[in-house]
Design an enzyme around this catalytic site. Structure first.
Site, mmCIF file in Angstrom:
data_model
loop_
_atom_site.group_PDB
_atom_site.id
_atom_site.type_symbol
_atom_site.label_atom_id
_atom_site.label_comp_id
_atom_site.label_asym_id
_atom_site.label_seq_id
_atom_site.Cartn_x
_atom_site.Cartn_y
_atom_site.Cartn_z
ATOM 1 N N ARG A 43 -25.192 60.420 16.537
ATOM 2 C CA ARG A 43 -26.319 59.524 16.241
ATOM 3 C C ARG A 43 -27.106 59.195 17.503
ATOM 4 O O ARG A 43 -28.317 59.089 17.476
ATOM 5 C CB ARG A 43 -25.844 58.226 15.573
ATOM 6 C CG ARG A 43 -26.976 57.204 15.391
ATOM 7 C CD ARG A 43 -26.692 56.181 14.307
ATOM 8 N NE ARG A 43 -25.459 55.464 14.519
ATOM 9 C CZ ARG A 43 -25.285 54.464 15.413
ATOM 10 N NH1 ARG A 43 -26.294 54.072 16.158
ATOM 11 N NH2 ARG A 43 -24.120 53.878 15.532
ATOM 12 N N TYR A 95 -50.942 59.300 5.301
ATOM 13 C CA TYR A 95 -49.794 59.668 4.476
ATOM 14 C C TYR A 95 -49.210 58.392 3.859
ATOM 15 O O TYR A 95 -49.069 57.387 4.550
ATOM 16 C CB TYR A 95 -48.750 60.390 5.321
ATOM 17 C CG TYR A 95 -47.551 60.802 4.517
ATOM 18 C CD1 TYR A 95 -47.626 61.873 3.633
ATOM 19 C CD2 TYR A 95 -46.366 60.095 4.599
ATOM 20 C CE1 TYR A 95 -46.536 62.238 2.862
ATOM 21 C CE2 TYR A 95 -45.266 60.447 3.830
ATOM 22 C CZ TYR A 95 -45.359 61.519 2.969
ATOM 23 O OH TYR A 95 -44.282 61.868 2.199
ATOM 24 N N ASP A 166 -50.440 62.765 13.764
ATOM 25 C CA ASP A 166 -49.633 63.422 12.732
ATOM 26 C C ASP A 166 -50.272 64.790 12.496
ATOM 27 O O ASP A 166 -51.333 64.911 11.900
ATOM 28 C CB ASP A 166 -49.621 62.573 11.457
ATOM 29 C CG ASP A 166 -48.778 63.184 10.343
ATOM 30 O OD1 ASP A 166 -48.485 64.394 10.400
ATOM 31 O OD2 ASP A 166 -48.428 62.445 9.393
ATOM 32 N N LYS A 191 -42.116 70.330 6.053
ATOM 33 C CA LYS A 191 -43.236 71.097 5.500
ATOM 34 C C LYS A 191 -43.286 72.505 6.094
ATOM 35 O O LYS A 191 -42.396 73.282 5.873
ATOM 36 C CB LYS A 191 -44.521 70.306 5.704
ATOM 37 C CG LYS A 191 -44.404 68.805 5.376
ATOM 38 C CD LYS A 191 -44.142 68.543 3.897
ATOM 39 C CE LYS A 191 -43.741 67.105 3.590
ATOM 40 N NZ LYS A 191 -44.645 66.080 4.080
HETATM 41 C C1 LIG Z 1 -44.571 64.744 4.332
HETATM 42 C C2 LIG Z 1 -45.409 64.093 5.339
HETATM 43 C C3 LIG Z 1 -44.928 63.026 6.092
HETATM 44 C C4 LIG Z 1 -43.547 62.467 5.901
HETATM 45 O O1 LIG Z 1 -42.546 63.410 6.182
HETATM 46 P P1 LIG Z 1 -41.122 63.461 5.425
HETATM 47 O O2 LIG Z 1 -40.455 64.612 6.087
HETATM 48 O O3 LIG Z 1 -41.379 63.635 3.959
HETATM 49 O O4 LIG Z 1 -40.435 62.161 5.707
HETATM 50 C C5 LIG Z 1 -45.771 62.465 7.033
HETATM 51 N N1 LIG Z 1 -47.041 62.920 7.218
HETATM 52 C C6 LIG Z 1 -47.525 63.942 6.503
HETATM 53 C C7 LIG Z 1 -48.921 64.402 6.755
HETATM 54 C C8 LIG Z 1 -46.742 64.564 5.543
HETATM 55 O O5 LIG Z 1 -47.252 65.570 4.812
#
Ligand SMILES: *Cc1c(COP(=O)(O)O)cnc(C)c1O
Length: 367
Positions: A43, A95, A166, A191
């Site tokens: 952790r 998001y 992001d 993703k």
């Molecule tokens: C999916 C997503 C997140 C969050 O990510 P997780 O892996 O689902 O926690 C944040 N920002 C964007 C643009 C996303 O597509």
């Protein structure tokens, strides 16, 4: 990163090139390690598998990476390092998980929030002078608005202001926010990096060692560390990211052009199309336009749902970035009621584009 191109780095990095060692770093499934050593507990210190993942993803942006159990875990760590009384600038529709944290903190009086149109560059330049955290998400969910990163990231800012991006939709292959002056890049590795819809993972990348250590400490406190199996799967997925992105982007461009001409489609939003409101900005710094787009059907919201349900190859499912194409209506997500009811977000995968197109034609004809 050494002299390898990013495409090669994805395949070659994160390996232990010692005679007798396996080519692939193993999924290390252990919570604790024999003492004395710097690595005590996974952790706090991760595992050899997450080390390899971090080398791989950090090198893609010439920074140091920290991996997380999910994209949201990574995002939470950036937001929650802000002291009470801070100010944040975010896009109007970030998001929804990020919006959830931002809105909750605002309601609790923890911080003040400025919500800006991502295309309104002068507003972001002002925010750099007044906010402690400037959070961009580009291209942005689901209208695919691209922020003018070169202008915003290079502009003067108040001492201590952090610019976070992001970059999930673009990936490290299509934009390099740290090169442009951002402090930290966040990816949901769930993703395109993972690419197979079989894991949750997140990553932060920065060139600021102090920030990195703050993030590491918070990861430890929250228990937001990635598991060994997920780290292994994320590496395996990332090996083919360049190939997948190349194919998915080609498919996306072709589908965007064909959907634009289809009489049952009223609007297509893809940053690669000259008709997209932020195409010109995107073209100044993005090396590819990604595989995410949105479109609107004619008729009402039920028509859009009907089209989603009639798809036979394309999966009617949330999330994105997999080898398989997925699509869903976004206005039905809580908090996303501002999104037009007929808007469908499409994550284009790696299938043969003619098969995808045939599926759209049959679903749009039958609905
Ligand atoms: C999916 C997503 C997140 C969050 O990510 P997780 O892996 O689902 O926690 C944040 N920002 C964007 C643009 C996303 O597509």
């Amino acid at each position: 990163m050494n002299d390898w191109t990013p495409e090669t780095w994805l395949i070659a990095a994160g390996r232990n090139r010692t005679p007798g060692e396996p080519l692939n770093v193993a999924p290390v499934l252990a919570s604790n390690f024999y003492l004395p050593d710097d690595r005590l507990y996974s952790r706090s210190d991760g595992t050899p598998t997450s080390d390899a993942l971090e080398e791989l993803l950090g090198g893609m942006e010439n920074g140091k990476a920290l991996s997380f159990a999910s994209g949201m875990a990574a995002a939470a760590v950036i937001l929650h390092r802000l002291p009470v009384g801070s100010s944040i600038a975010v896009p109007v529709d970030p998001y929804h998980g990020v919006a959830g944290i931002v809105n909750e903190g605002e309601a609790q009086g923890r911080w003040s929030v400025l919500r800006l149109d991502q295309a309104d560059t002068p507003a972001w330049l002002d925010a750099l002078q007044t906010c402690d955290l400037v959070w961009l998400e580009t291209p942005e969910n689901p209208l695919m608005t691209v922020a003018d990163l070169p202008t915003i990231c290079a502009a003067p800012r108040r001492d201590g202001t952090i610019v976070a991006v992001d970059s999930t939709f673009a990936t490290s292959l299509n934009q390099q926010p740290l090169d442009l002056g951002a402090d930290v890049v966040m990816h949901s590795a769930t993703k395109f990096i993972g690419g197979h819809s079989d894991l949750l993972a997140g990553v932060l990348i920065t060139r600021n060692d102090e920030l990195l250590e703050e993030f590491r400490h918070r990861r430890l406190l929250y228990g937001a560390t990635i598991g060994g199996m997920e780290a292994f799967l994320t590496i395996r997925g990332a090996r083919t990211m360049a190939l997948r992105m190349e194919r998915a982007q080609q498919n996306a461009m072709e589908l965007a052009m064909r959907l634009t001409r289809h009489p049952e489609i009223s609007r297509v939003l893809y940053p690669g199309l000259p008709s997209h409101p932020t195409h010109a900005v995107a073209a100044t710094f993005m090396t590819g336009f990604g595989a995410m787009m949105s479109f609107e059907t004619t008729g009402a919201g039920e028509r859009a749902t009907d089209v989603c349900n009639r798809m036979e190859l394309v999966n009617h499912a949330t999330s994105l970035g997999g080898v398989e194409t997925t699509m869903e209506r976004r206005s039905v997500i809580p908090g996303q009621e501002r999104i037009p009811p007929t808007l469908i977000r499409l994550s284009v995968g790696c299938e043969q584009v003619e098969d995808l197109w045939a599926d759209f034609v049959q679903a749009l004809t039958a609905s």
